[in-house]
Design a protein around this motif. Sequence first.
Motif, PDB file in Angstrom:
ATOM      1  N   ASP A  87      31.120  23.338  11.898  1.00  0.00           N
ATOM      2  CA  ASP A  87      30.187  23.454  13.019  1.00  0.00           C
ATOM      3  C   ASP A  87      30.988  23.609  14.314  1.00  0.00           C
ATOM      4  O   ASP A  87      31.761  22.740  14.692  1.00  0.00           O
ATOM      5  N   HIS A  88      30.786  24.717  15.011  1.00  0.00           N
ATOM      6  CA  HIS A  88      31.549  24.992  16.223  1.00  0.00           C
ATOM      7  C   HIS A  88      30.988  24.297  17.462  1.00  0.00           C
ATOM      8  O   HIS A  88      31.671  24.230  18.478  1.00  0.00           O
ATOM      9  N   GLN A  89      29.770  23.786  17.390  1.00  0.00           N
ATOM     10  CA  GLN A  89      29.184  23.085  18.528  1.00  0.00           C
ATOM     11  C   GLN A  89      29.481  21.588  18.512  1.00  0.00           C
ATOM     12  O   GLN A  89      29.434  20.942  19.536  1.00  0.00           O
ATOM     13  N   ILE A  90      29.753  21.052  17.335  1.00  0.00           N
ATOM     14  CA  ILE A  90      29.962  19.614  17.187  1.00  0.00           C
ATOM     15  C   ILE A  90      31.358  19.368  16.630  1.00  0.00           C
ATOM     16  O   ILE A  90      31.729  19.943  15.614  1.00  0.00           O
ATOM     17  N   ASN A  91      32.123  18.518  17.307  1.00  0.00           N
ATOM     18  CA  ASN A  91      33.426  18.121  16.783  1.00  0.00           C
ATOM     19  C   ASN A  91      33.546  16.607  16.889  1.00  0.00           C
ATOM     20  O   ASN A  91      32.620  15.935  17.326  1.00  0.00           O
ATOM     21  N   ARG A  92      34.675  16.056  16.510  1.00  0.00           N
ATOM     22  CA  ARG A  92      34.805  14.595  16.468  1.00  0.00           C
ATOM     23  C   ARG A  92      34.763  13.937  17.835  1.00  0.00           C
ATOM     24  O   ARG A  92      34.593  12.733  17.934  1.00  0.00           O
ATOM     25  N   PHE A  93      34.920  14.717  18.908  1.00  0.00           N
ATOM     26  CA  PHE A  93      34.902  14.162  20.255  1.00  0.00           C
ATOM     27  C   PHE A  93      33.587  14.411  20.993  1.00  0.00           C
ATOM     28  O   PHE A  93      33.459  14.065  22.155  1.00  0.00           O
ATOM     29  N   THR A  94      32.619  15.026  20.321  1.00  0.00           N
ATOM     30  CA  THR A  94      31.315  15.276  20.935  1.00  0.00           C
ATOM     31  C   THR A  94      30.563  13.952  21.037  1.00  0.00           C
ATOM     32  O   THR A  94      30.414  13.251  20.037  1.00  0.00           O
ATOM     33  N   PRO A  95      30.097  13.597  22.250  1.00  0.00           N
ATOM     34  CA  PRO A  95      29.372  12.328  22.407  1.00  0.00           C
ATOM     35  C   PRO A  95      28.100  12.283  21.547  1.00  0.00           C
ATOM     36  O   PRO A  95      27.455  13.307  21.311  1.00  0.00           O
ATOM     37  N   PHE A  96      27.758  11.076  21.098  1.00  0.00           N
ATOM     38  CA  PHE A  96      26.595  10.876  20.233  1.00  0.00           C
ATOM     39  C   PHE A  96      25.336  11.518  20.810  1.00  0.00           C
ATOM     40  O   PHE A  96      24.584  12.181  20.099  1.00  0.00           O
ATOM     41  N   GLY A  97      25.088  11.305  22.108  1.00  0.00           N
ATOM     42  CA  GLY A  97      23.873  11.844  22.731  1.00  0.00           C
ATOM     43  C   GLY A  97      23.812  13.356  22.664  1.00  0.00           C
ATOM     44  O   GLY A  97      22.745  13.943  22.457  1.00  0.00           O
ATOM     45  N   GLU A  98      24.954  14.015  22.819  1.00  0.00           N
ATOM     46  CA  GLU A  98      25.006  15.468  22.741  1.00  0.00           C
ATOM     47  C   GLU A  98      24.783  15.946  21.308  1.00  0.00           C
ATOM     48  O   GLU A  98      24.092  16.932  21.077  1.00  0.00           O
ATOM     49  N   VAL A  99      25.347  15.244  20.338  1.00  0.00           N
ATOM     50  CA  VAL A  99      25.137  15.587  18.925  1.00  0.00           C
ATOM     51  C   VAL A  99      23.651  15.491  18.591  1.00  0.00           C
ATOM     52  O   VAL A  99      23.079  16.393  17.984  1.00  0.00           O
ATOM     53  N   LYS A 100      23.025  14.418  19.023  1.00  0.00           N
ATOM     54  CA  LYS A 100      21.596  14.223  18.761  1.00  0.00           C
ATOM     55  C   LYS A 100      20.769  15.352  19.370  1.00  0.00           C
ATOM     56  O   LYS A 100      19.869  15.900  18.722  1.00  0.00           O
ATOM     57  N   LYS A 101      21.094  15.728  20.598  1.00  0.00           N
ATOM     58  CA  LYS A 101      20.365  16.799  21.280  1.00  0.00           C
ATOM     59  C   LYS A 101      20.533  18.127  20.535  1.00  0.00           C
ATOM     60  O   LYS A 101      19.555  18.840  20.306  1.00  0.00           O
ATOM     61  N   ILE A 102      21.768  18.458  20.139  1.00  0.00           N
ATOM     62  CA  ILE A 102      22.034  19.700  19.412  1.00  0.00           C
ATOM     63  C   ILE A 102      21.251  19.735  18.097  1.00  0.00           C
ATOM     64  O   ILE A 102      20.591  20.728  17.775  1.00  0.00           O
ATOM     65  N   LEU A 103      21.297  18.647  17.348  1.00  0.00           N
ATOM     66  CA  LEU A 103      20.618  18.611  16.045  1.00  0.00           C
ATOM     67  C   LEU A 103      19.102  18.653  16.182  1.00  0.00           C
ATOM     68  O   LEU A 103      18.413  19.305  15.391  1.00  0.00           O
ATOM     69  N   GLU A 104      18.559  17.977  17.188  1.00  0.00           N
ATOM     70  CA  GLU A 104      17.105  18.023  17.392  1.00  0.00           C
ATOM     71  C   GLU A 104      16.654  19.419  17.789  1.00  0.00           C
ATOM     72  O   GLU A 104      15.620  19.896  17.323  1.00  0.00           O
ATOM     73  N   GLU A 105      17.430  20.094  18.655  1.00  0.00           N
ATOM     74  CA  GLU A 105      17.070  21.459  19.041  1.00  0.00           C
ATOM     75  C   GLU A 105      17.104  22.401  17.841  1.00  0.00           C
ATOM     76  O   GLU A 105      16.224  23.232  17.679  1.00  0.00           O
ATOM     77  N   ARG A 106      18.110  22.249  16.992  1.00  0.00           N
ATOM     78  CA  ARG A 106      18.191  23.074  15.782  1.00  0.00           C
ATOM     79  C   ARG A 106      17.014  22.815  14.864  1.00  0.00           C
ATOM     80  O   ARG A 106      16.436  23.741  14.297  1.00  0.00           O
ATOM     81  N   VAL A 123      24.063  10.507   1.864  1.00  0.00           N
ATOM     82  CA  VAL A 123      23.505  11.253   2.992  1.00  0.00           C
ATOM     83  C   VAL A 123      24.576  11.471   4.062  1.00  0.00           C
ATOM     84  O   VAL A 123      24.718  12.575   4.599  1.00  0.00           O
ATOM     85  N   ALA A 124      25.357  10.439   4.363  1.00  0.00           N
ATOM     86  CA  ALA A 124      26.426  10.565   5.353  1.00  0.00           C
ATOM     87  C   ALA A 124      27.460  11.594   4.904  1.00  0.00           C
ATOM     88  O   ALA A 124      27.924  12.417   5.711  1.00  0.00           O
ATOM     89  N   ALA A 125      27.830  11.580   3.636  1.00  0.00           N
ATOM     90  CA  ALA A 125      28.803  12.539   3.114  1.00  0.00           C
ATOM     91  C   ALA A 125      28.267  13.966   3.194  1.00  0.00           C
ATOM     92  O   ALA A 125      29.006  14.891   3.536  1.00  0.00           O
ATOM     93  N   MET A 126      26.984  14.152   2.892  1.00  0.00           N
ATOM     94  CA  MET A 126      26.371  15.486   3.005  1.00  0.00           C
ATOM     95  C   MET A 126      26.413  15.964   4.455  1.00  0.00           C
ATOM     96  O   MET A 126      26.712  17.131   4.723  1.00  0.00           O
ATOM     97  N   ASN A 127      26.102  15.076   5.394  1.00  0.00           N
ATOM     98  CA  ASN A 127      26.129  15.446   6.812  1.00  0.00           C
ATOM     99  C   ASN A 127      27.531  15.848   7.248  1.00  0.00           C
ATOM    100  O   ASN A 127      27.712  16.848   7.946  1.00  0.00           O
ATOM    101  N   LEU A 128      28.535  15.078   6.846  1.00  0.00           N
ATOM    102  CA  LEU A 128      29.923  15.407   7.196  1.00  0.00           C
ATOM    103  C   LEU A 128      30.334  16.752   6.605  1.00  0.00           C
ATOM    104  O   LEU A 128      30.936  17.588   7.281  1.00  0.00           O
TER     105      LEU A 128
END
Length: 66
Positions: A31-50, A20-25
Amino acid sequence: MFHCRNPYWDCNWQGDVDHVAAMNLLNRIKDHQINRFTPFGEVKKILEERFLRANGKPEYPIGYQG
């Protein structure tokens, strides 16, 4: 073992956590909205909105604590 228990989508999908982790990566490489420096909370918010937009729920449900 990963077991999907998402309250919005009763799929009960199960799989190996490493798979599952490999599929997510793989899905997020371009993905232009999420990169390796995007904070966890922001990633969660982006994915939940999508997720909510993709499932016809443009707004957060009543009682959402995100």
